[in-house]
Design an enzyme around this catalytic site. Structure first.
Site, PDB file in Angstrom:
ATOM      1  N   GLY A  10       0.805  -1.209   0.000  1.00 23.98           N
ATOM      2  CA  GLY A  10       0.000   0.000   0.000  1.00 23.98           C
ATOM      3  C   GLY A  10       0.844   1.266   0.000  1.00 23.98           C
ATOM      4  O   GLY A  10       2.053   1.238   0.256  1.00 23.98           O
ATOM      5  N   ALA A  57      -5.721  -2.530   4.256  1.00 23.34           N
ATOM      6  CA  ALA A  57      -7.165  -2.296   4.200  1.00 23.34           C
ATOM      7  C   ALA A  57      -7.704  -2.788   2.870  1.00 23.34           C
ATOM      8  O   ALA A  57      -6.966  -2.918   1.893  1.00 23.34           O
ATOM      9  CB  ALA A  57      -7.490  -0.811   4.364  1.00 23.34           C
ATOM     10  N   TYR A 122     -17.367   0.217   2.386  1.00 24.45           N
ATOM     11  CA  TYR A 122     -15.995   0.529   2.790  1.00 24.45           C
ATOM     12  C   TYR A 122     -15.980   1.335   4.084  1.00 24.45           C
ATOM     13  O   TYR A 122     -15.313   0.976   5.055  1.00 24.45           O
ATOM     14  CB  TYR A 122     -15.295   1.299   1.676  1.00 24.45           C
ATOM     15  CG  TYR A 122     -13.995   1.934   2.099  1.00 24.45           C
ATOM     16  CD1 TYR A 122     -12.877   1.156   2.402  1.00 24.45           C
ATOM     17  CD2 TYR A 122     -13.877   3.315   2.212  1.00 24.45           C
ATOM     18  CE1 TYR A 122     -11.681   1.741   2.805  1.00 24.45           C
ATOM     19  CE2 TYR A 122     -12.686   3.907   2.599  1.00 24.45           C
ATOM     20  CZ  TYR A 122     -11.600   3.119   2.897  1.00 24.45           C
ATOM     21  OH  TYR A 122     -10.424   3.701   3.291  1.00 24.45           O
TER      22      TYR A 122
END
Length: 288
Positions: A10, A57, A122
């Site tokens: 990420g 995530a 989300y």
């Protein structure tokens, strides 16, 4: 200070590696598959770090609408496991969250105690993760941030640079307002918090951290094109004119006073890092 970071590929994890170098051990799916129950706990036990950072995530906002089970696993269940393991081992935990826990219906700046009301899967799963982390580990630090960009991965800046090189006009949503935030600035904030927590400093719970000044997506795009030297006409449109599977909040302007008061971390000017990111992408041939 040995930092164990979940979410190796990420933007924030890669920026942390740039910032802290050999002090960072970043784990991806190959090293710790967070879809598997117990993987986070086992990784923490194996590495015995001084600080744990959860930068992982499920961030595909629209895809999450049809993939709620996976989003819940990565955004809520796995962070809860980290929080439990960190509390049991007495290791400080920093968990990265999002402005999408809010519904964006207020014109006011949003403080950490503002009511949450996520509009999409989300945001809802990230909200569930926040609650689970703090219930399991009240000493954890949760860093809510927004509109993350960097030279890594996929993000709005890279998309605009690609489209701006292909077209001379674009329509961009202008009624969603927030704060673009550079992954490098988030990484710097995490390193500061981690160092202070490692030395036993107080400070726990929710913190807001996003770039300034406030901008809409259209204004953000215009600044990207200006810095990149691209001649692109940006037409401002409303959210309703650009329908997406997941509903987005209109205003997520975060009040960042608490993080400065508790940790001495000032709100960053996103335009400074934007110039560096675009310059880096140009060197790599990813920006015209």
């Amino acid at each position: 200070m040995r930092m164990l970071v979940f979410g190796k590929n990420g933007q924030v994890a890669r920026a942390l590696k740039d910032s802290a170098g050999d002090d960072v051990t970043a784990l991806g799916r190959d090293e710790a598959d967070l879809m598997a129950p117990g993987a986070a706990r086992e990784a923490i036990a194996a590495h015995a770090p001084d600080i744990i950072v959860n930068a992982s995530a499920y961030t595909a906002v629209d895809k999450a609408e049809s993939d709620e089970a996976a989003a819940t696993r990565l955004n809520a269940s796995a962070p809860e496991e980290m929080a439990v393991a960190a509390a049991q081992a007495g290791i400080p935990l920093i968990h990265v969250s999002t402005d999408y826990v809010f519904d964006g219906t207020t014109e006011d700046r949003l403080a950490e105690n503002a009511a949450v009301n996520p509009l999409n899967v989300y945001g809802r799963t990230k909200c569930e993760g926040e609650r689970a982390v703090l219930n399991a580990n009240p000493g954890a630090v949760i860093l809510r941030t927004s509109w993350v960009f960097s030279e890594y991965g996929g993000n709005f800046v890279k998309t605009m640079l690609r489209l701006g090189a292909e077209r001379d006009a674009l329509t961009i949503v202008a009624d969603q307002k927030g704060g673009p935030t550079a992954a490098a600035d988030i990484a710097a904030a995490i390193v500061t918090i981690a160092g202070k927590k490692h030395r036993g400093a107080p400070g726990a719970g929710l913190y807001h951290y996003q770039g300034a000044p406030t901008a809409s997506w259209a204004e953000f795009a215009e600044k990207i094109f200006e810095i990149a030297g691209l001649s692109v006409k940006v037409s401002h449109i409303k959210t309703e004119d650009y329908p997406t599977p997941a509903k987005r909040p209109l205003n997520t302007i975060l009040d960042c006073a608490k993080i400065e008061r508790d940790f001495g971390i000032a709100q960053p000017d996103w335009r400074i890092e934007l110039r560096r990111v675009i310059a880096a992408l140009k060197e790599e041939g990813q920006a015209s």
